[in-house]
Design a protein around this motif. Structure first.
Motif, mmCIF file in Angstrom:
data_model
loop_
_atom_site.group_PDB
_atom_site.id
_atom_site.type_symbol
_atom_site.label_atom_id
_atom_site.label_comp_id
_atom_site.label_asym_id
_atom_site.label_seq_id
_atom_site.Cartn_x
_atom_site.Cartn_y
_atom_site.Cartn_z
ATOM 1 N N LEU A 986 0.805 -1.213 0.000
ATOM 2 C CA LEU A 986 0.000 0.000 0.000
ATOM 3 C C LEU A 986 0.838 1.263 0.000
ATOM 4 O O LEU A 986 0.407 2.286 -0.487
ATOM 5 N N ASN A 987 2.005 1.232 0.611
ATOM 6 C CA ASN A 987 2.784 2.470 0.684
ATOM 7 C C ASN A 987 4.007 2.451 -0.216
ATOM 8 O O ASN A 987 4.908 3.236 -0.047
ATOM 9 N N SER A 988 4.041 1.559 -1.150
ATOM 10 C CA SER A 988 5.229 1.447 -1.999
ATOM 11 C C SER A 988 5.339 2.630 -2.953
ATOM 12 O O SER A 988 4.415 2.972 -3.663
ATOM 13 N N THR A 989 6.479 3.281 -2.922
ATOM 14 C CA THR A 989 6.801 4.347 -3.890
ATOM 15 C C THR A 989 8.073 3.983 -4.635
ATOM 16 O O THR A 989 8.866 4.832 -4.976
ATOM 17 N N GLU A 990 8.248 2.694 -4.829
ATOM 18 C CA GLU A 990 9.514 2.220 -5.362
ATOM 19 C C GLU A 990 9.566 2.352 -6.880
ATOM 20 O O GLU A 990 8.583 2.702 -7.538
ATOM 21 N N THR A 991 10.738 2.028 -7.428
ATOM 22 C CA THR A 991 10.975 2.132 -8.857
ATOM 23 C C THR A 991 10.026 1.231 -9.628
ATOM 24 O O THR A 991 9.812 0.077 -9.261
ATOM 25 N N GLU A 992 9.459 1.769 -10.696
ATOM 26 C CA GLU A 992 8.593 0.982 -11.556
ATOM 27 C C GLU A 992 9.431 0.312 -12.637
ATOM 28 O O GLU A 992 10.350 0.907 -13.187
ATOM 29 N N ILE A 993 9.059 -0.912 -12.969
ATOM 30 C CA ILE A 993 9.744 -1.631 -14.033
ATOM 31 C C ILE A 993 8.938 -1.483 -15.307
ATOM 32 O O ILE A 993 7.718 -1.632 -15.307
ATOM 33 N N ASN A 994 9.630 -1.178 -16.397
ATOM 34 C CA ASN A 994 8.961 -0.997 -17.673
ATOM 35 C C ASN A 994 8.311 -2.305 -18.107
ATOM 36 O O ASN A 994 8.938 -3.360 -18.112
ATOM 37 N N GLN A 995 7.023 -2.258 -18.495
ATOM 38 C CA GLN A 995 6.259 -3.461 -18.835
ATOM 39 C C GLN A 995 6.863 -4.193 -20.016
ATOM 40 O O GLN A 995 6.945 -5.436 -20.033
ATOM 41 N N SER A 996 7.300 -3.410 -21.048
ATOM 42 C CA SER A 996 7.806 -4.071 -22.260
ATOM 43 C C SER A 996 9.074 -4.870 -21.976
ATOM 44 O O SER A 996 9.320 -5.889 -22.619
ATOM 45 N N THR A 997 9.866 -4.432 -20.990
ATOM 46 C CA THR A 997 11.083 -5.186 -20.673
ATOM 47 C C THR A 997 10.743 -6.521 -20.004
ATOM 48 O O THR A 997 11.417 -7.528 -20.239
ATOM 49 N N ILE A 998 9.684 -6.543 -19.167
ATOM 50 C CA ILE A 998 9.286 -7.801 -18.516
ATOM 51 C C ILE A 998 8.817 -8.813 -19.551
ATOM 52 O O ILE A 998 9.243 -9.975 -19.561
ATOM 53 N N LEU A 999 7.944 -8.346 -20.454
ATOM 54 C CA LEU A 999 7.426 -9.266 -21.472
ATOM 55 C C LEU A 999 8.536 -9.743 -22.399
ATOM 56 O O LEU A 999 8.553 -10.906 -22.812
#
Length: 1113
Positions: A986-999
Motif C-alpha cells: 500500500l505504501n510502496s513508492t519504489e521504482t517501476e519496471i517498464n512493462q515491455s522489458t518484462i514481457l
C-alpha cells in the motif's frame, strides 16, 4: 482657517505701502479704505474652496511651497481626465496606446493620493496591464528620481507599498526602482525620514528575500553594498533606540547575504573588502572577516579560495552610484563638465552647504571621491579644456575633512585601485586623479603631496602583510601605466623633487625598482628636470580659484564609443610626424607599385607597435585619424579593406593590405592595432570574419602540410604549396628581425621549426581572434547579453558564405581551437549541419570517433537541451544531428542514461515531433555498452509513449553483448532488491519496471528454453522460485500471468500463490484499483482453489498477504 500664501501677503503690503506714500510723508486717507478693501477681496478670492473632491489630495503629493514638476502635472491631468473611470465597474474595452498611457498615469496618481482606494487601483492595473508593468514602473522610477525629496510622508508610504506590490508580480524594471529608492538614502543623515526609508528598504529585502533572490539577485548585491556602507555610519552612533533596531536589521541582512549567498557577494569586487574593514569592530562581522582571510571554505563557494581573488575583481561603477543621490550626481557632473577653473568657489560653497553641512554628513566625502575616480570619466574635449579637473575637486573635498578617520578613508578611496591595479582589467582613469593631485600640488602645496605619498607607501607596507607582493605589483603597475599612457611625462617630478622629503623619495624609488614590481629602469629617465614644471601647481585649496594650465592634455580616456582615443598634444614628436608622412604618401606609393605600398603599410603598422613598446614615449597619433587616412588612401587606389571573400576573385588573404594588417595584429597583438580593427568593424567591415578565416585557414594548412605532427624544414613548407602558411612564416621571421633591430648579430634565420613552435604560431592566431572578440563585446551596441559564442557564430556565418573555404575544415578547426565557445552551441551546430553534405559529415564522424575534437562536450544537460531544441528542426537536420551524436557520445564521458531519462520523463511530448529523436536514442543505445546504470535506466522508463523502446534496446544488446546485458540486469535487480526491502504494497513508492522489458525477458527466456524460476533463482539465489519484491499498482500483471501460464515457465503452484496474494491485495485496495484488475479476476478465481493461508518465503512465515507482492523480472 485661511491659508495665506507669501505672494498674497506681499500683494497686501505693496498696496498698503502705496497708500501711505500717496502724498509725501502723509498717508492718502482717501485711498486707504478702497485699497484695504481690494486687499481683503484678493485674499478671499485666493482662498476659495477646491472645485472637486480629487483636488483635496492633489496638494498632498508634494509640499505646497515646491514648484510643480512636469511629471507630476502629467499624472494629475491624467487623473482629472479619467477619475470617473477609476471606480468599479471598470470598462471591458481594450485601451489604445494613448489611453493605456493615460490609465497608467491616472492609476499611479490614484494609488499615491488615495490610500483607501489603493487596492482597487492596483486591481484595475492588473486587469489592463499588457507590457509587464514596464510603463507603470518607468513612471515610478521617474517619481523617485525627480520628486522623492519633495513628496509628503503619506505619498512616500504609498510609494513603498506599491513597490512591494510590484515585487509580488515580478514587474519589468522592478530592479531599477529598488536601486533608485536605495539611492535616496543619504549617508550620514540621521533624520527621521531618512532612517524610515532605510528601515523600509532593509525590511523589504528581508521579507521579499526569496523572490528577489530568484528574480533579481543584482538587487541583493546592490542592497548589500548600500547597507554595509550605511552600517559604518550607524554603528558610530549610540544611545538611539530607533537606530538600534534599524542597525540590527541591517546586520541581519548583511550577514545573511555574506553567509548564504557569498557567490553573489563576489560580484561586488574589491570594494566589498573596503566596506567590510570599516565594520571590523562590529562583533557580527569579526567572524566573517576572519573567515574571509583565513577560512575561505566557510563560505561554501567553490570559486573562492583566497581574499586576493576579491582584490583582483574591479568593482562596477553602478555600485558607486548607489551612495550618491541623483541630485548630488547632477550637481557633481555639472561642476566637472561646465564650471571653469577659477570660477568654482561659489559652486563648491553651495555644494558644501547643501550636501555636506551636518555633524555626520562628512562621511559622504568618501563616497564622492570614489564616485569621481571610478564613475565619472570626462571626455577628451573636457580634458583639454579649462574646465575644473577631477583632481582639483578631490583635493578640495579632502581639505573639507575635519575628522581624521574620514580623511584616512577618503585617501583610501582615492588610492584603492592603485593597490591592485592591473592594466588588463582596470581603467587608467581610475588612478589618474591621485597622480595628478600629487604632481599638481608641487611645489606650492608640497605638504599635501608629501602626505599623500606617505599614505600610499604606508598602504603598500601595511594594508595586507600576507599579500604584500600583490600590492607591490599593483602600485608599481599603476605608476608604469601612468607614464606609458602619458598622464605624466616621467616620474622624475616625484623621485627627483628636492622639496620632497629625501626619505619619501628614497622609499618611492625603492618601490619602483622593486623586483617584484618589475618596473623597468627606463620609467625613471635621468635627462628630464625634477620639479621645474611650472604648470604643475595646485590652485588655492580654499577656493580652487587660481591655477595655470594643467597636464590634462596628456590624458588617455575612454570616448563615448568605449574605445581608447589617444590625443596627446606634445611638441617634437618625430616618430609621429614620420608616421603621418608615410600615411599621406602611401597612396602615391601604391599608385607606382602595389608591392611597395604594402611594404609602406607594414612599416606604418610596425612603427605604431614600436611606439607603444617604448615606455618613455608620450607622443602618439589618434587611432581614428590614422584609420580614416589609411582607408581613404587605399580606396582612392581602388582597394577595399576587409572585403568579403565571397566577392573577391583573387586570394585576398595573401599579399593584400588586409592580410598585412591581420598578420601584424596576430604577431604583435598590439592594443593600438586592435583599436584600429575595432573601429573598422564598427564601421561595418567584416573584420572578425576575416580574422577568423585567416586563423582557420592557417590551422588547416599547417595540419595538411604535416607541420603539427613532426619537425619540418622551412624549405619544405615553401614546397608544400600551402600559400597562407608560407606567407605567415615569412611575416613571422620578418617581424622577429624588425623587433631585434635588423642588426646582423640579431638576425633570425630559422632553418627548422619543431611542431611545438608551429603549433604556437597557430594558437597565437586564434588567441588574437579571441582578444578581438572580447573587445568587440565590450564596445558592442547590441544587447547586453551578447556572448562570445554569439559573436563567433556571426563571424562563422559570414565565413560559411565564402565559397573559397571548404566547410568541413572550417568547422573542424573551430571545434579544435575554439571549443569553449562552440561546444554544444545550437546555432553553430545547426549551421554546421546546414552547410555540410553527407560526405563531409561522414568524414567528420570518423574524426569525432577518433576523439580529435568534440562537438557536444561532457555536460549531459547541455546535450539534452540541444536535443530538445532540435525537435523543431526539419527531419533532414535531425537525422544529420543524430549521426553526429552517435559518433561522439559512445566514446565520450557523457552519461547517456541521464539524457534518455530526461527525454522520456520530461513531461508530455508530441510523439510526431519526437519520433526521430526516439529512433536516434535507440541507435545510440545500440552503440553504447549495456552498463548496469544504462540498463537500469532503460528498465525503469515510463510506459507513457514509445512503449517498446526499452524492450527494443534490450533486444539489441542481447544480440550484440548478451553476457554484459544480463550481468547488468542481475546487478540492477540486486540494487532494486536492497532498495525496496521492507516496503509494503500500500505504501510502496519504489521504482517501476517498464512493462515491455518484462514481457521481452519472458519471451527471451522462453525462446532460450530457460525456466523463469531458474532465471529468478539466478538473480536471487537466496530466495525461493518466486521472488518477494514490492510492486506498484500500475504494472500490467494480468498479461504477465497469462504469459507465464502460456509458456509454462512457472509451475502451476507458483502461479497459484501469486494469484492468491494478488487477489487478497486487490480486495483490500480502493475500488479504482479493483477496476484496474477486473480483467484478471476470472483468471485468478480459476487458480486459487488450492492456495495456502500461510506461505513460506525466504525462510520466513507470514499470514498477512498484504506484506507480499511479487514482481516477475
Amino acid at each position: 482657517m485661511i491659508l495665506v500664501k507669501f505672494s498674497e501677503i506681499l500683494f497686501v503690503i505693496i498696496i498698503l505701502a502705496f497708500a501711505f506714500v500717496g502724498s509725501g510723508t502723509r498717508p492718502n486717507t482717501l485711498l486707504l479704505p478702497f485699497l484695504f478693501f481690494l486687499a481683503v477681496l484678493k485674499l478671499q478670492i485666493s482662498d476659495s474652496p477646491p472645485v472637486s473632491v480629487g483636488h483635496r489630495y492633489k496638494e498632498d503629493v508634494v509640499s505646497s511651497y515646491e514648484a510643480h514638476n512636469q511629471l507630476e502635472l502629467s499624472l494629475r491631468q491624467a487623473f482629472d481626465l479619467l477619475q470617473s473611470k477609476l471606480r468599479p465597474p471598470f470598462s471591458l474595452t481594450i485601451p489604445d496606446p494613448q489611453e493605456y498611457t493615460l490609465l497608467n498615469q491616472a492609476i499611479l496618481y490614484g494609488v499615491l493620493i488615495e490610500p483607501h482606494f489603493a487596492k482597487i487601483h492596483i486591481k484595475h492595473l492588473h486587469a489592463i496591464v499588457i507590457d509587464g508593468y514596464k510603463l507603470f514602473l518607468s513612471l515610478l522610477v521617474g517619481i523617485v528620481n525627480e520628486l522623492y525629496g519633495k513628496l509628503v510622508d503619506s505619498v512616500k508610504e504609498q510609494l513603498i507599498w506599491v513597490t512591494k506590490e510590484m515585487i509580488d508580480v515580478s514587474a519589468t524594471g522592478i530592479d531599477s526602482l529598488l536601486v533608485c529608492l536605495m539611492r535616496q538614502i543619504v549617508g550620514g543623515d540621521f533624520s527621521d525620514g531618512n532612517l524610515w526609508l532605510c528601515f523600509e528598504l532593509v525590511s523589504l529585502c528581508l521579507s521579499k528575500w526569496d523572490c528577489l533572490l530568484q528574480e533579481k539577485p543584482v538587487v541583493l548585491t546592490s542592497a548589500l553594498y548600500t547597507f554595509l556602507r550605511l552600517l559604518a555610519d550607524h554603528c558610530r552612533v549610540s544611545n538611539n533606540l530607533k537606530l538600534e533596531m534599524l542597525r540590527q536589521m541591517e546586520i541581519e541582512f548583511c550577514v545573511k547575504m555574506l553567509r548564504d549567498q557569498f557567490q553573489l557577494c563576489l560580484k561586488i569586487g574589491r570594494d566589498l573588502v573596503r566596506l567590510l574593514q570599516d565594520l571590523f569592530h562590529v562583533p557580527e562581522f569579526k567572524s566573517i572577516w576572519k573567515d574571509l582571510v583565513s577560512n575561505p571554505s566557510e563560505f561554501r563557494t567553490a570559486e573562492y579560495l583566497d581574499i586576493s581573488q576579491l582584490y583582483c575583481i574591479r568593482t562596477s561603477t553602478r555600485y558607486f552610484l548607489l551612495r550618491i543621490t541623483p541630485e548630488m550626481e547632477t550637481q557633481l557632473r555639472f561642476l566637472l563638465t561646465h564650471v571653469m577653473l577659477g570660477n568654482q568657489k561659489r559652486y563648491q560653497i553651495w555644494f558644501e552647504n547643501k550636501f555636506l553641512l551636518g555633524p555626520e554628513r562628512e562621511s559622504l566625502i568618501v563616497d564622492i571621491v570614489r564616485f569621481i575616480c571610478c564613475a565619472h570619466h570626462p571626455s577628451n574635449e573636457i580634458i583639454q579644456s579649462n574646465i575644473i579637473p577631477r583632481w582639483a575637486v578631490i583635493g578640495w573635498l579632502l581639505t573639507c575633512c575635519k575628522k581624521k578617520y574620514i580623511e584616512a578613508n577618503g585617501r583610501l578611496a582615492l588610492f584603492y585601485d592603485w593597490l591592485f591595479f592591473n592594466e588588463k582589467v582596470d581603467n587608467i582613469m581610475n588612478i589618474e586623479p591621485a597622480m595628478l593631485l600629487m604632481v599638481c600640488s608641487l611645489p606650492k602645496y608640497v605638504n599635501f603631496t608629501h602626505s599623500l605619498l606617505e599614505f600610499l607607501l604606508l598602504l603598500v607596507d601595511n594594508y595586507d602583510l600576507d599579500r604584500k607582493t600583490i600590492i607591490l605589483r599593483g602600485v608599481s603597475s599603476a605608476f608604469k601605466s601612468l607614464v606609458q599612457k602619458g598622464v605624466v611625462h616621467s616620474l622624475d617630478v616625484l623621485t627627483r623633487c628636492d622639496v620632497l622629503s629625501p626619505f619619501i623619495r628614497e622609499r618611492l624609488q625603492n618601490l619602483l625598482l622593486n623586483d617584484q614590481g618589475k618596473v623597468p629602469r627606463d620609467l625613471l629617465p635621468v635627462d628630464l628636470p625634477g620639479h621645474s614644471t611650472q604648470s604643475l601647481r595646485l590652485p588655492d585649496m580654499s577656493c580652487m580659484g587660481n591655477s595655470t594650465q594643467s597636464t590634462q592634455e596628456q590624458l588617455t580616456s575612454e570616448g563615448d564609443d568605449g574605445l581608447n582615443t589617444r590625443v596627446v598634444v606634445v611638441p617634437g614628436g618625430n616618430e609621429v610626424d614620420s608616421i603621418e608622412r608615410l600615411v599621406e604618401s602611401i597612396g602615391d606609393i601604391i599608385e607606382e607599385s602595389y608591392a611597395r605600398g604594402l611594404q609602406t603599410l607594414e612599416a606604418i603598422l610596425f612603427s605604431i607597435v614600436n611606439q607603444c613598446n617604448q615606455r618613455n614615449t608620450s607622443n602618439s597619433i589618434c587611432s581614428e585619424d590614422l584609420l580614416s587616412k589609411i582607408t581613404k588612401e587605399l580606396e582612392s587606389n581602388g582597394y577595399q579593406l576587409f572585403t568579403s571573400l565571397g566577392i573577391v576573385e583573387c586570394d585576398d588573404e595573401i599579399g593584400s593590405a588586409t592580410a598585412v594588417i591581420i598578420r601584424t595584429f596576430i604577431f604583435s597583438q598590439n592594443e593600438r592595432i586592435q583599436e584600429m580593427l575595432l573601429r573598422w568593424a564598427r564601421n561595418g567591415f567584416p573584420v572578425g570574419a576575416r580574422l577568423l578565416s585567416y586563423a582557420l585557414r592557417l590551422a588547416h594548412e599547417a595540419y595538411a602540410a604535416g607541420c603539427l605532427e613532426n619537425s619540418v624544414a622551412v624549405a619544405k613548407v615553401r614546397e608544400s604549396r600551402m600559400p597562407l602558411l608560407e606567407y605567415h612564416f615569412d611575416g613571422y621571421f620578418n617581424f622577429l628581425n624588425k623587433r631585434k633591430g635588423d642588426s646582423s648579430e640579431n638576425f633570425v634565420s630559422v632553418s627548422e621549426m619543431d611542431e611545438k613552435a608551429i603549433a604556437n604560431l597557430v594558437d597565437t592566431a586564434f588567441t588574437a581572434y579571441r582578444h578581438f572578440l572580447s573587445s568587440s563585446r565590450v564596445i558592442s551596441q547590441k544587447e547586453s547579453d551578447t556572448s562570445l559564442s554569439k559573436l563567433l557564430f556571426s563571424d562563422l556565418k559570414d565565413c560559411s558564405d565564402w565559397k573559397r573555404i571548404r566547410m568541413k575544415n572550417l568547422f573542424c578547426n573551430i571545434f579544435c581551437y575554439l571549443s569553449d565557445l562552440s561546444i554544444c552551441e545550437e546555432d553553430i551546430i545547426r549551421l554546421l549541419i546546414e552547410k555540410l553534405d553527407y560526405v563531409d559529415l561522414t568524414e567528420m564522424q570518423f574524426q569525432i570517433g577518433l576523439k580529435k575534437f568534440s562537438l557536444f562536450g561532457d555536460n549531459h544537460k547541455l546535450v539534452f537541451h540541444l536535443i530538445k531544441n532540435s525537435l523543431n528542426w526539419n527531419s533532414v537536420e535531425q537525422h544529420k544531428l543524430w549521426g553526429l551524436i552517435r559518433s561522439e557520445l559512445p566514446v565520450s564521458e557523457v552519461q547517456v542514461e541521464k539524457i534518455i531519462l530526461e527525454f522520456f520523463c520530461s513531461g508530455k511530448i508530441d510523439v510526431n515531433l519526437s519520433a526521430i529523436a526516439a529512433g536516434g536514442l535507440l541507435t545510440l543505445c545500440s552503440s553504447c555498452a549495456p552498463t548496469s546504470a544504462l540498463v537500469g535506466t532503460i528498465m525503469s522508463l515510463p510506459n507513457n509513449f514509445f512503449q517498446d523502446f526499452a524492450a527494443a534496446a534490450l533486444a539489441t544488446w542481447a544480440a550484440s553483448n548478451a553476457s554484459m546485458l544480463f550481468d547488468s540486469i542481475t546487478e540492477f535487480a540486486e540494487k532494486l532488491k536492497n532498495k525496496n526491502t521492507g516496503s509494503t504494497f500500500l505504501n510502496s513508492t519504489e521504482t517501476e519496471i517498464n512493462q515491455s522489458t518484462i514481457l521481452w525477458l519472458l519471451n527471451y527466456y522462453n525462446a532460450q528454453g530457460i525456466n523463469v524460476s531458474n532465471m529468478l533463482s539466478n538473480l536471487y539465489p537466496n530466495s525461493c522460485s518466486i521472488v518477494c519484491l514490492p510492486i506498484p499498482l500500475n504494472l500490467h500483471l494480468p498479461a504477465v500471468l497469462i504469459k507465464l501460464e502460456e509458456t509454462k515457465a512457472c509451475s502451476k503452484a507458483d502461479i497459484t500463490r501469486i494469484c492468491c496474494l494478488l487477489s487478497t491485495a486487490i480486495s483490500e485496495t480502493a475500488k479504482a484499483s479493483t477496476i484496474m484488475y477486473s480483467t484478471s479476476f476470472k483468471f485468478l478465481c480459476a487458480l486459487t482453489e488450492n492456495h495456502c493461508d500461510v506461505l513460506h518465503v525466504k525462510g520466513k512465515y507470514t499470514d498477512n498477504p498484504l506484506d507480499l507482492v511479487f514482481r516477475v523480472i
